[in-house]
Enzyme design. Sequence first.
Site, PDB file in Angstrom:
ATOM      1  N   GLY B  15      -7.525 -11.902  -2.301  1.00 26.71           N
ATOM      2  CA  GLY B  15      -6.469 -10.877  -2.829  1.00 26.71           C
ATOM      3  C   GLY B  15      -5.140 -11.865  -3.086  1.00 26.71           C
ATOM      4  N   GLY B  18       0.972  -9.027  -4.167  1.00 29.88           N
ATOM      5  CA  GLY B  18       2.191  -9.402  -3.063  1.00 29.88           C
ATOM      6  C   GLY B  18       1.950  -9.614  -1.780  1.00 29.88           C
ATOM      7  N   PHE B 122      15.806   6.697  -5.211  1.00 30.76           N
ATOM      8  CA  PHE B 122      14.400   7.036  -5.190  1.00 30.76           C
ATOM      9  C   PHE B 122      14.222   8.333  -4.440  1.00 30.76           C
ATOM     10  CE2 PHE B 122      10.716   4.453  -6.791  1.00 30.76           C
ATOM     11  CZ  PHE B 122      11.388   3.641  -7.780  1.00 30.76           C
ATOM     12  N   ASP B 223     -12.610  -2.961  -3.877  1.00 28.37           N
ATOM     13  CA  ASP B 223     -13.578  -3.925  -3.263  1.00 28.37           C
ATOM     14  C   ASP B 223     -13.403  -4.164  -1.812  1.00 28.37           C
ATOM     15  OD1 ASP B 223     -13.608  -4.131  -6.109  1.00 28.37           O
ATOM     16  OD2 ASP B 223     -13.492  -6.116  -5.974  1.00 28.37           O
ATOM     17  N   GLN B 242      -2.276   9.493  -3.526  1.00 27.03           N
ATOM     18  CA  GLN B 242      -1.215   9.858  -3.969  1.00 27.03           C
ATOM     19  C   GLN B 242      -1.244  10.121  -5.457  1.00 27.03           C
ATOM     20  OE1 GLN B 242       2.657   7.517  -4.232  1.00 27.03           O
ATOM     21  NE2 GLN B 242       3.204   9.298  -3.028  1.00 27.03           N
ATOM     22  N   HIS B 244       0.992  10.248  -8.670  1.00 30.67           N
ATOM     23  CA  HIS B 244       2.405  10.402  -9.101  1.00 30.67           C
ATOM     24  C   HIS B 244       2.611  11.134 -10.046  1.00 30.67           C
ATOM     25  CE1 HIS B 244       6.003   8.295 -10.453  1.00 30.67           C
ATOM     26  NE2 HIS B 244       6.039   7.448  -9.492  1.00 30.67           N
ATOM     27  N   LEU B 254       2.438   4.342 -15.777  1.00 33.25           N
ATOM     28  CA  LEU B 254       3.445   4.850 -15.125  1.00 33.25           C
ATOM     29  C   LEU B 254       4.786   5.023 -15.552  1.00 33.25           C
ATOM     30  CD1 LEU B 254       3.178   6.042 -12.067  1.00 33.25           C
ATOM     31  CD2 LEU B 254       4.725   4.037 -11.329  1.00 33.25           C
ATOM     32  N   GLU B 257       9.744   6.349 -10.977  1.00 36.36           N
ATOM     33  CA  GLU B 257      10.468   7.374 -10.398  1.00 36.36           C
ATOM     34  C   GLU B 257      11.938   6.888 -10.804  1.00 36.36           C
ATOM     35  OE1 GLU B 257       8.794   8.478  -6.770  1.00 36.36           O
ATOM     36  OE2 GLU B 257      10.630   8.581  -5.838  1.00 36.36           O
ATOM     37  N   ARG B 288       7.035  12.839  -3.859  1.00 37.35           N
ATOM     38  CA  ARG B 288       6.015  12.747  -4.988  1.00 37.35           C
ATOM     39  C   ARG B 288       5.001  13.861  -4.757  1.00 37.35           C
ATOM     40  NH1 ARG B 288       5.157   6.339  -5.516  1.00 37.35           N
ATOM     41  NH2 ARG B 288       7.128   5.827  -6.438  1.00 37.35           N
ATOM     42  N   HIS B 354      -2.407   7.360  -8.260  1.00 39.48           N
ATOM     43  CA  HIS B 354      -1.489   6.098  -8.245  1.00 39.48           C
ATOM     44  C   HIS B 354      -1.664   5.210  -6.692  1.00 39.48           C
ATOM     45  CE1 HIS B 354       2.134   4.022  -8.922  1.00 39.48           C
ATOM     46  NE2 HIS B 354       2.764   4.406  -7.684  1.00 39.48           N
ATOM     47  N   ARG B 395       3.127   8.821   0.592  1.00 39.77           N
ATOM     48  CA  ARG B 395       3.934   7.512   0.682  1.00 39.77           C
ATOM     49  C   ARG B 395       5.115   7.603  -0.206  1.00 39.77           C
ATOM     50  NH1 ARG B 395       4.956   3.148  -2.936  1.00 39.77           N
ATOM     51  NH2 ARG B 395       3.093   3.707  -4.566  1.00 39.77           N
ATOM     52  N   SER B 400       5.783   0.844  -1.054  1.00 34.37           N
ATOM     53  CA  SER B 400       4.750   0.331  -0.759  1.00 34.37           C
ATOM     54  C   SER B 400       4.967  -1.323  -0.989  1.00 34.37           C
ATOM     55  CB  SER B 400       3.800   0.500  -2.119  1.00 34.37           C
ATOM     56  OG  SER B 400       2.882  -0.529  -2.058  1.00 34.37           O
ATOM     57  N   LEU B 401       6.094  -1.543  -1.660  1.00 29.93           N
ATOM     58  CA  LEU B 401       6.238  -3.142  -1.714  1.00 29.93           C
ATOM     59  C   LEU B 401       6.841  -3.553  -0.565  1.00 29.93           C
ATOM     60  CD1 LEU B 401       7.960  -3.122  -5.152  1.00 29.93           C
ATOM     61  CD2 LEU B 401       5.683  -3.975  -4.766  1.00 29.93           C
TER      62      LEU B 401
HETATM   63  C1  LIG Z   1       2.130   1.245 -11.893  1.00 30.24           C
HETATM   64  C2  LIG Z   1       2.579   1.153 -10.804  1.00 30.24           C
HETATM   65  C3  LIG Z   1       4.127   1.113 -10.256  1.00 30.24           C
HETATM   66  C4  LIG Z   1       4.260   0.837  -8.799  1.00 30.24           C
HETATM   67  N1  LIG Z   1       5.505   0.885  -8.414  1.00 30.24           N
HETATM   68  C5  LIG Z   1       5.966   0.931  -7.371  1.00 30.24           C
HETATM   69  C6  LIG Z   1       7.341   0.842  -6.954  1.00 30.24           C
HETATM   70  O1  LIG Z   1       8.175   0.904  -7.445  1.00 30.24           O
HETATM   71  N2  LIG Z   1       7.575   0.294  -5.580  1.00 30.24           N
HETATM   72  C7  LIG Z   1       6.585   0.208  -4.490  1.00 30.24           C
HETATM   73  O2  LIG Z   1       6.871   0.066  -3.587  1.00 30.24           O
HETATM   74  N3  LIG Z   1       5.135   0.428  -5.066  1.00 30.24           N
HETATM   75  C8  LIG Z   1       4.962   0.468  -6.277  1.00 30.24           C
HETATM   76  N4  LIG Z   1       3.786   0.607  -6.706  1.00 30.24           N
HETATM   77  C9  LIG Z   1       2.691   0.284  -5.571  1.00 30.24           C
HETATM   78  C10 LIG Z   1       2.506  -1.035  -5.359  1.00 30.24           C
HETATM   79  O3  LIG Z   1       2.749  -1.847  -6.458  1.00 30.24           O
HETATM   80  C11 LIG Z   1       1.083  -1.371  -5.080  1.00 30.24           C
HETATM   81  O4  LIG Z   1       0.486  -0.597  -3.877  1.00 30.24           O
HETATM   82  C12 LIG Z   1       0.847  -2.841  -4.404  1.00 30.24           C
HETATM   83  O5  LIG Z   1       1.221  -3.893  -5.540  1.00 30.24           O
HETATM   84  C13 LIG Z   1      -0.366  -3.186  -3.977  1.00 30.24           C
HETATM   85  O6  LIG Z   1      -0.489  -4.652  -3.619  1.00 30.24           O
HETATM   86  P1  LIG Z   1      -1.363  -5.516  -3.147  1.00 30.24           P
HETATM   87  O7  LIG Z   1      -1.005  -6.766  -2.403  1.00 30.24           O
HETATM   88  O8  LIG Z   1      -2.130  -4.607  -1.948  1.00 30.24           O
HETATM   89  O9  LIG Z   1      -2.743  -5.767  -4.215  1.00 30.24           O
HETATM   90  P2  LIG Z   1      -2.739  -5.837  -5.731  1.00 30.24           P
HETATM   91  O10 LIG Z   1      -1.364  -6.296  -6.046  1.00 30.24           O
HETATM   92  O11 LIG Z   1      -3.236  -4.756  -6.367  1.00 30.24           O
HETATM   93  O12 LIG Z   1      -3.627  -7.147  -5.511  1.00 30.24           O
HETATM   94  C14 LIG Z   1      -5.125  -7.039  -5.458  1.00 30.24           C
HETATM   95  C15 LIG Z   1      -5.493  -8.462  -5.452  1.00 30.24           C
HETATM   96  O13 LIG Z   1      -6.761  -8.496  -4.891  1.00 30.24           O
HETATM   97  C16 LIG Z   1      -7.625  -9.125  -5.804  1.00 30.24           C
HETATM   98  N5  LIG Z   1      -9.083  -8.652  -5.298  1.00 30.24           N
HETATM   99  C17 LIG Z   1      -9.433  -7.352  -5.674  1.00 30.24           C
HETATM  100  N6  LIG Z   1     -10.708  -7.223  -5.013  1.00 30.24           N
HETATM  101  C18 LIG Z   1     -11.145  -8.721  -5.002  1.00 30.24           C
HETATM  102  C19 LIG Z   1     -12.587  -9.119  -4.618  1.00 30.24           C
HETATM  103  N7  LIG Z   1     -13.923  -8.377  -4.360  1.00 30.24           N
HETATM  104  N8  LIG Z   1     -12.200 -10.390  -4.339  1.00 30.24           N
HETATM  105  C20 LIG Z   1     -11.280 -11.175  -4.702  1.00 30.24           C
HETATM  106  N9  LIG Z   1     -10.124 -10.860  -4.923  1.00 30.24           N
HETATM  107  C21 LIG Z   1     -10.003  -9.559  -5.172  1.00 30.24           C
HETATM  108  C22 LIG Z   1      -7.209  -9.058  -7.128  1.00 30.24           C
HETATM  109  O14 LIG Z   1      -7.597 -10.219  -7.894  1.00 30.24           O
HETATM  110  C23 LIG Z   1      -5.662  -9.203  -6.869  1.00 30.24           C
HETATM  111  O15 LIG Z   1      -5.251 -10.257  -6.642  1.00 30.24           O
HETATM  112  C24 LIG Z   1       3.187   0.726  -8.018  1.00 30.24           C
HETATM  113  C25 LIG Z   1       1.839   0.835  -8.271  1.00 30.24           C
HETATM  114  C26 LIG Z   1       1.402   1.000  -9.630  1.00 30.24           C
HETATM  115  C27 LIG Z   1       0.024   1.105 -10.171  1.00 30.24           C
END
Ligand SMILES: Cc1cc2nc3c(=O)[nH]c(=O)nc-3n(C[C@H](O)[C@H](O)[C@H](O)COP(=O)(O)OP(=O)(O)OC[C@H]3O[C@@H](n4cnc5c(N)ncnc54)[C@H](O)[C@@H]3O)c2cc1C
Lengths: 134, 582, 232, 132
Positions: B15, B18, B122, B223, B242, B244, B254, B257, B288, B354, B395, B400-401
């Site tokens: 993955g 971030g 927020f 996954d 959650q 939103h 989205l 907020e 939320r 969300h 949350r 989350s970030l």
């Molecule tokens: C619209 C929106 C707005 C948001 N705004 C905020 C905010 O303002 N502040 C905040 O704190 N949070 C916010 N969030 C929440 C936060 O953005 C997410 O929870 C966070 O980005 C998740 O990051 P992650 O690194 O866990 O995974 P993701 O960024 O979702 O990345 C998942 C990665 O896993 C990979 N992957 C998945 N399955 C497989 C597999 N089987 N094999 C190989 N690779 C795979 C994908 O390719 C991807 O690279 C928001 C979420 C959304 C949807």
Amino acid sequence: MSQPINLGPRSWLSYRGGSGYLLWALHRVTGLGLLLFLALHIVDIFLLAFGPAAFEHLLVLYTSPPGRLMEIFLLFGVLFHAVNGLRIIVQDLFTKSWERQRHDRLIVVQLVVFLLIFLPAAWIMFGSFLESLS
Amino acid sequence: MMSIHEHTFDAIVVGAGGSGLMAAVYLAKQGSLRTAVLSKLYPTRSHTGTAQGGIGAALGNMGEEDHWEWHMFDTIKGSDYLGDQDAIEVMCRESPEVVYELEHMGLPFSRTEDGRIAQRRFGGHTSNFGEAPVRRACYAADRTGHMILQTLYQQSIKHDVEFFDEFQVVDLLIEDGSCRGAVALNIATGELHIFRSKALVLATGGYGQVWEITSNAVTLTGDGLFLVARRGVPLEDMEFYQFHPTGIRRMGILITEGVRGEGGILRNHAGERFMELYAPNLKDLASRDVVSRAIYKEIRAGRGINGERYVHLDATQLGAEVIENKLPEIADFCRTYLGIDPVTEPIPIQPTAHYAMGGIPTDVDGGVVGMQGEPVRGLYAIGECACVSVHGANRLGTNSLVDLVVFGRRAGIAMAEYCRGADLEPTGEDPAGRSREELEALLSTAGKDGENAAEIRREMKELMMDNVSVFRTDELLSEAKVKLEELRERADRIAIDDPSRAFNLDLTDAWETRGMVELAQITTECALNRTESRGAHSREDYPDRDDENWLKHTLAVVRDGASEIGYKPVSITRFEPKERVY
Amino acid sequence: MRVLFKVYRYQPETREDAYFDSFEFDAEPTDRVLDGLNHIKWHLDGTLTLRRSCQHGICGSDALRINGVNRLACKVLIGDVGSKIKIEPLMGFTVIKDLVVDMDRFFSHYRSVMPYFVNDEAPPDRERLQSVEARDAYDDTTKCILCAACTTSCPSAWSNPDFIGPAAIVQAHRFIFDDRDEGSEERLAALGQRDGVWRCRTVFNCTRACPKEIQITKAIGEVKKAIVADRS
Amino acid sequence: MSRRDGGGHRRPQGSGFEASAWFFMRVSGVVLLGLAVFHLFWMHFVIGVENIDFNAVAGRWEGRWGPLWRLYDLALLVFAMAHGFNGLRYVLEDYVQRPGRRLALKSIAYTLGFLLISAGAYIIFTFDSGGV
Ligand SMILES: Cc1cc2nc3c(=O)[nH]c(=O)nc-3n(C[C@H](O)[C@H](O)[C@H](O)COP(=O)(O)OP(=O)(O)OC[C@H]3O[C@@H](n4cnc5c(N)ncnc54)[C@H](O)[C@@H]3O)c2cc1C
Ligand code: HEM
Ligand code: SF4
Ligand code: F3S
Ligand code: FES
């Protein structure tokens, strides 16, 4: 395994890029056209070296009716290329003018300027074309 | 027959959102470790890029006092006291440091007049333990997540991280309580690759695609979650999902907020600011779950716009300048998808699925722990797919970030440490056998009669939206349970259309569909099991929080197709559970 | 409304040549073009292959040629392009399957401009300060989502695959005009090469194609000027 | 993969020739705007194409302002040729991708350009009507 089917001049022509794309293509075509004309022109000037007869023999090319028509195209080419070139230079000088809205507005200005000069001049040239026919 | 390729690395990151990239950068910085990042999408396509509003850190840049302890308190209160306080303490204490670190990596935060990182309000973030809203969310216009993702990807390039783009992990090699690598499908060729490693971290993001109206990408199919579940690792707190409050009506896109943070107001059909009723103190900036429930209640009382299932988010009083400068993306969404101008018109919104508070249980270094708290050696999880648990039952926005970068970093460091002391453990005969069989079987259905995966997804999404969303009851959940079992059986009979190997997204869609049905089942099972209302989990038949019986985490493990449920205590260090009012 | 999608197909494992397939069905004018393509994939023909993820113009997966111009399929509504919709893959890249193209060259050009922050001085305890104006100088180019719509709309890039293309220049711009960054000399040197910015003939297709409405030609112009200023 | 060029995309270190060419196209463009447009105007509307003959040329180049006209025409020649042939080079760079072929075509173009400039300059410097 994979084929670059979306390459090549056919798809280039089918891209709907808008005014900038068209102006660029015209700029390129007119630039090359001018170059071709200029090459020709140098050749005919060079004939001066062989005396009046040789030189004037070729001058008929310019005064004949087709020559008169070509002249209008030449004017179109020079004028279009010059105005468009000037626009590019101005925009490069003031980069801010490359912003989309400003760019669109400049193109309108450019077309107006071009037509204001080209139409009267072409009118006069067309007159001499008609004259040359008679 | 698929050909098989093999690779060996010290550490593998699955993955490239971030969290995954943060871990990768830290692993790469350790130097000698061989690290690979596997991602089913190009890294910059990850869903972290869609996060808009901000990342929470008590920097106090806006001329207001702020302390990480206050952030900690807000997070705990927001979590409805289910969050583990030791982990929350780690997160809130480290978040300023990590935000500065991101800035040092070049992240283009918006700035204050004196050149510092700008911050905005927020939901749920307050000063002095709940007194008044505080500006804590550090932002880069309304594309904070985009900038985090880009910055971390840039750093990965700088540090020469090795990427396997468009490689989808389809199995984890977990044997005898340790993880020895993964099997991945190279999407471009359709070939399987075995990756052996000492340590592997899952950073696969959320599973919002289980619901119909969602802010999540079509690729957020959980996954990582169903992969570990299939290998006997439990999932924690899956009933807490959650919604939103402000997703664009019908589409679920989205609306951050941050709009309410800047002064946007929710209004019902009569134009009333109804949040005054439900959260007299923080109003539109309550947490939320509270706001989502309030919207549902308004809609149920017939006060949705024109009696329909949505309300208005009114940003017109913000003025054109604030909207264009601080919320340009939002303005763009409204213009593109709704054909309205948020400067002059209210935005039609409805709650949207969300964020998963639950996930793979880990310790504060991302290390995955099993049913009895025993570590799964060499397996880590971070980001939305993990449950540390810092978000508990709900949350807070911006957390989350913070979670991604704080625990991404910690996991990177911990994994490097672990790799130095550990040896590569052997894998059994034919480690890719299971995946090969599974995928070949699916491929062989191409063109045959069978169930359509898209149809199964549609039915599952609708069912989950109706029965397992903001308000839940025994009846709704039990019904969902029965129907999901049917769907699971049908999912076994999926037939695909595309027989080819290269870039067969028909195949991966079908594979993901099966996994999502399993996750929907686990979620429903856990929701049915928890007979109280807490945070995002709101049972109408058990409307109160019940600390006596339910101040504990759920752990669900799948055995022979059925979930078995266990529990884990909540870590409470500083703040005793109190009633939660905003 | 009734819509007719004409979709470019290339399925190398079953058929040698590329061709167009037509699909007719009912759609709402407010549906995205991507919704139409998903409808085809999910209900009419599962073999149709395209990249997509976020569905709202943020991830950059689904840049395609829609009725002759590059767009994100998830950022155009069907009602805005009419009832006859022609979908083709991005031009200038090798097609792998249907609408999926090989993006390797695109990312290699991206990598060639040092697309990362460079500042080797020890950072302060807190953030590096940056004024609001200095932050504004590169705001526009931070929006890039690497969708490649621009580079594949550029005639210069079509005819010359070595041209690093507008997207890479946009990414470089984001750092060159960031006053905290110190790597610009090297970056400008890279961009000043034969296949760098000078291959841009100010055609402007890129600016029109960019789904994030980045003023790409302007950014390229600023880089050109910076190189010229750097040399004199 | 080496760090700084990030991914095997290596290109030769340049001398800044392209930057100079770009700059020259702008400068020569402005210059040509004056020279070429005036030239066209003069020849077509002041003298008139039908009146151009050997004597007209002689009158211009050997008259009172002769040396100035010769200088003017030389400038026009050089600028237009340099501008035009650099434009042609752009076009070749854009469309001819095979290195060998590109080099060949560019060489032909440069030779042609050199010949044309020489021919033009030769006439401008040596023209002598012989007192006709
Ligand atoms: C619209 C929106 C707005 C948001 N705004 C905020 C905010 O303002 N502040 C905040 O704190 N949070 C916010 N969030 C929440 C936060 O953005 C997410 O929870 C966070 O980005 C998740 O990051 P992650 O690194 O866990 O995974 P993701 O960024 O979702 O990345 C998942 C990665 O896993 C990979 N992957 C998945 N399955 C497989 C597999 N089987 N094999 C190989 N690779 C795979 C994908 O390719 C991807 O690279 C928001 C979420 C959304 C949807
Ligand atoms: C009249 C005044 C002229 C002006 C203001 C002008 C301006 C320009 C400019 C600015 C360019 C550069 C375009 C770019 O970098 O993308 C250009 C290109 C060119 N010019 Fe001119 N020019 C003029 C006259 C001429 C003449 C007389 C010729 C013919 C000899 C000519 C031939 C060309 C050619 C061939 C190109 C290259 C076209 C391309 O790359 O697409 N120009 N001109
Ligand atoms: S500049 Fe615009 S069109 Fe080009 S890659 Fe970035 S977002 Fe896409
Ligand atoms: S289309 Fe190409 S030529 Fe320049 S202005 Fe854009 S990069
Ligand atoms: S699907 Fe993400 S940009 Fe279109």
